[in-house]
Scaffold this motif. Sequence first.
Motif, short mmCIF file in Angstrom:
data_model
loop_
_atom_site.label_atom_id
_atom_site.label_comp_id
_atom_site.label_asym_id
_atom_site.label_seq_id
_atom_site.Cartn_x
_atom_site.Cartn_y
_atom_site.Cartn_z
N SER A 229 0.81 -1.22 0.00
CA SER A 229 0.00 0.00 0.00
C SER A 229 0.85 1.27 0.00
O SER A 229 0.32 2.37 0.10
CB SER A 229 -0.93 0.01 1.22
N ARG A 230 2.15 1.12 -0.15
CA ARG A 230 3.04 2.28 -0.09
C ARG A 230 2.79 3.24 -1.26
O ARG A 230 2.99 4.42 -1.16
CB ARG A 230 4.50 1.82 -0.10
N ARG A 231 2.38 2.73 -2.38
CA ARG A 231 2.07 3.57 -3.54
C ARG A 231 0.69 3.20 -4.06
O ARG A 231 0.15 2.15 -3.74
CB ARG A 231 3.10 3.37 -4.64
N ALA A 232 0.13 4.09 -4.86
CA ALA A 232 -1.20 3.86 -5.41
C ALA A 232 -1.08 3.02 -6.69
O ALA A 232 -0.59 3.51 -7.70
CB ALA A 232 -1.90 5.18 -5.70
N PHE A 233 -1.52 1.78 -6.64
CA PHE A 233 -1.50 0.93 -7.83
C PHE A 233 -2.63 1.31 -8.78
O PHE A 233 -3.70 1.74 -8.35
CB PHE A 233 -1.66 -0.54 -7.44
N THR A 234 -2.38 1.11 -10.07
CA THR A 234 -3.45 1.26 -11.05
C THR A 234 -4.14 -0.08 -11.22
O THR A 234 -3.66 -1.12 -10.76
CB THR A 234 -2.89 1.71 -12.42
N GLU A 235 -5.29 -0.05 -11.89
CA GLU A 235 -6.02 -1.29 -12.14
C GLU A 235 -5.16 -2.27 -12.92
O GLU A 235 -5.15 -3.48 -12.64
CB GLU A 235 -7.31 -0.99 -12.92
N GLN A 236 -4.42 -1.76 -13.91
CA GLN A 236 -3.58 -2.63 -14.73
C GLN A 236 -2.47 -3.26 -13.91
O GLN A 236 -2.14 -4.44 -14.09
CB GLN A 236 -2.99 -1.83 -15.89
N GLU A 237 -1.89 -2.51 -12.97
CA GLU A 237 -0.82 -3.05 -12.14
C GLU A 237 -1.33 -4.13 -11.20
O GLU A 237 -0.66 -5.15 -10.98
CB GLU A 237 -0.16 -1.91 -11.36
#
Length: 276
Positions: A229-237
């Motif tokens: 959760s350290r960074r905001a993932f995209t749906e694709q990631e």
Amino acid sequence: MAGTNSERQLLREGPVIILVEPQMGENIGMVARAMANFGLAELRLINPRDGWPNDKAQAAASKADHVIEGTKVYETLEQAVADLNFVYATTARQRDGFKPVRSPVAAAETLRAKFRAGEGTGILFGRERWGLNNEEVALADEIVTFPVNPAFASLNIAQAVLLMSYEWMKSGMEDVSAVPFQAMSQTQSTKEQLFGLYDQLEEALEARNYFHPPAKKPKMVDNLRAVLSRRAFTEQEISVLRGVISSLDRFSRKYPRGSRPPVDAKEQSEDDSSAE
């Protein structure tokens, strides 16, 4: 060649690049390439040592054919600049005289203004070994010099032309921070999608007894979720990561994908057999 596109507009404008007694054809070719990269097209040579045309220059130009094919050769510097209104001389060392000395940024802005006013402009570059002499600098209107390491100030001709060509291109940009393309637009994942990643990964690790000893599982789960959760993932990631976990879940190093049916398919086959 990567980066070239014959279907897009080819820029051919700006100051004339003038090389005084260039020695190596390869250097002339690399100058042509640097010019083409940033929209300059007119190259003039004064007494090139190895003659002209030059096969090595053509090869080193890397498809900057329009620059090479339009190159003009002169016997004297006076002939090469006769039709120009304003000329810069490039030099890395201090000169005796009274000519204004400009930075590449300031010089490019001056050249751009004169170009827009319809004036002919040029930039002089000296020999590979020792540059321009004082008499040649005297034929220019102003001097342009680069902010380089004072103990190692010598630039290859192509490097010097590249720097000035780059500044020329920048001087015509409305926004110097603009870039020619952007990263693909992606939608940030929802929390539900992130929670699904947590659950899938934790279940896969649980099946392999990763959380050992059991008493440490809560803290290990907290650490794992903190990393994810350290960074905001995209749906694709999220989709990519879940695909990786699924592959690790279904295939082992001993039996990689394609070597036998995946684990769940094999287990299903065994269940069907035992039911008979």
